[in-house]
Design a protein around this motif. Structure first.
Motif, PDB file in Angstrom:
ATOM      1  N   LEU A  66      -7.857   0.134  27.503  1.00 57.69           N
ATOM      2  CA  LEU A  66      -7.918   0.879  26.237  1.00 57.69           C
ATOM      3  C   LEU A  66      -6.618   1.635  25.988  1.00 57.69           C
ATOM      4  N   ASP A  67      -6.060   2.238  27.035  1.00 61.51           N
ATOM      5  CA  ASP A  67      -4.789   2.957  26.897  1.00 61.51           C
ATOM      6  C   ASP A  67      -3.691   2.013  26.414  1.00 61.51           C
TER       7      ASP A  67
ATOM      8  N   ALA B 173      -0.108   0.204  22.154  1.00 67.08           N
ATOM      9  CA  ALA B 173       0.396  -0.961  21.424  1.00 67.08           C
ATOM     10  C   ALA B 173       0.243  -0.802  19.919  1.00 67.08           C
ATOM     11  N   ILE B 174      -0.923  -0.313  19.452  1.00 68.63           N
ATOM     12  CA  ILE B 174      -1.095  -0.198  18.002  1.00 68.63           C
ATOM     13  C   ILE B 174      -0.232   0.926  17.433  1.00 68.63           C
TER      14      ILE B 174
ATOM     15  N   PHE C 235       0.229  -9.225  27.205  1.00 68.94           N
ATOM     16  CA  PHE C 235      -0.348  -9.031  28.536  1.00 68.94           C
ATOM     17  C   PHE C 235      -1.867  -8.945  28.456  1.00 68.94           C
ATOM     18  N   GLN C 236      -2.371  -8.239  27.432  1.00 72.58           N
ATOM     19  CA  GLN C 236      -3.820  -8.090  27.286  1.00 72.58           C
ATOM     20  C   GLN C 236      -4.494  -9.412  26.907  1.00 72.58           C
TER      21      GLN C 236
ATOM     22  N   TYR D 103      -0.969  -0.136  35.071  1.00 72.90           N
ATOM     23  CA  TYR D 103      -2.295  -0.509  34.558  1.00 72.90           C
ATOM     24  C   TYR D 103      -3.216  -0.736  35.751  1.00 72.90           C
ATOM     25  N   HIS D 104      -4.361  -0.060  35.772  1.00 77.82           N
ATOM     26  CA  HIS D 104      -5.226  -0.136  36.951  1.00 77.82           C
ATOM     27  C   HIS D 104      -6.296  -1.231  36.875  1.00 77.82           C
ATOM     28  N   GLY D 105      -6.273  -2.019  35.804  1.00 76.74           N
ATOM     29  CA  GLY D 105      -7.146  -3.188  35.751  1.00 76.74           C
ATOM     30  C   GLY D 105      -8.525  -2.953  35.164  1.00 76.74           C
TER      31      GLY D 105
END
Length: 264
Positions: free
Chosen positions: A8-9, A14-15, A65-66, A230-232
């Protein structure tokens, strides 16, 4: 160091980056006029504008990446493709209006380029087909499928072009480690090559090309730092359609504001 960013972060960053990028481009003239009023120097104004707009380059790296993460964990790859395809279609007219406004100052629909959802869709298709065919032992066909998606992006002139699909695929086959190679490919090779013809034909001063490459690469490093931490986990549950809808809606809002600014 504790990894601190959730999915979510990454989407929120990104937006915000994308909104800044598009807003700066659509309102380039008044923003540059304001900066020039402060600096009284054309060169410094251009550099400051570039520094402000540079953060917009973070968006695609995080979204790409997402997309790779989405393909990796989805239980319905075809449903994932359909969602991306639907929003690629919904976003096309707003995108064409924005591109035309940025390039010509007129709000037209010309279909010279295709929006970033098309790039994301082709990247997701490349990753999904690669996985399916590798599981079936069809290694050669897996490579052909990826190449075909890259070629389609090139032929359609999608946002970020063929290299955008390559970046997403690299994120998929080796998460995080290959992100670095994708960033090098995009901002260390592809972007400089885009500026080379403009420098050679004197459409862009050499110093601006160098500054552009340095600024964009620095912001790509920011994206890399975010992805590395990013912790996944997905993070707080939010309706994913919010982020899909944001793309065409924010473009229409910005264009509406631009029209209002032109009238008044």
């Amino acid at each position: 160091m504790t990894k601190s960013y959730s999915g979510l972060d990454l989407k929120i960053i990104a937006i915000c980056s994308m909104f800044l990028d598009h807003g700066m481009k659509l309102f380039a003239y008044p923003i540059k006029a304001m900066l020039y009023g402060v600096t009284q120097q054309i060169m410094l104004t251009e550099i400051l504008f570039l520094l402000l707009i540079g953060f917009g380059r973070v968006a695609f790296l995080l979204f790409g990446f997402q997309i790779a993460e989405g393909v990796r964990y989805t239980h319905d790859i075809q449903g994932y493709w359909r969602r991306l395809a639907m929003f690629a279609l919904l976003s096309e007219i707003p995108y064409q209006m924005m591109v035309s406004s940025i390039r010509t100052g007129e709000i037209l629909v010309q279909f010279r380029l295709q929006n970033v959802f098309v790039t994301l869709l082709l990247g997701a298709v490349a990753c999904g087909l690669f996985r399916q065919m590798m599981q079936q032992g069809r290694c050669q066909m897996a490579r052909v499928a990826v190449f075909a998606c890259v070629a389609v992006a090139f032929l359609l002139h999608t946002d970020y072009d063929a290299m955008g699909v390559v970046y997403i695929f690299l994120c998929y086959i080796a998460p995080k480690k290959s992100v670095w190679y994708g960033i090098l490919l995009l901002y260390g090779v592809w972007f400089p090559l885009q500026y080379l013809p403009m420098v050679l034909t004197k459409q862009m001063p050499l110093y601006m090309a160098v500054v552009s490459v340095v600024v964009y690469f620095a912001n790509a490093m920011l994206a890399w730092a975010i992805i590395k931490n990013y912790h996944g986990e997905k993070g707080k549950r939010v309706n994913p359609y919010i982020f899909y809808v944001f793309y065409p809606v924010h473009i229409l809002v910005l264009i509406g504001l631009q029209i209002r600014h032109m009238i008044f």
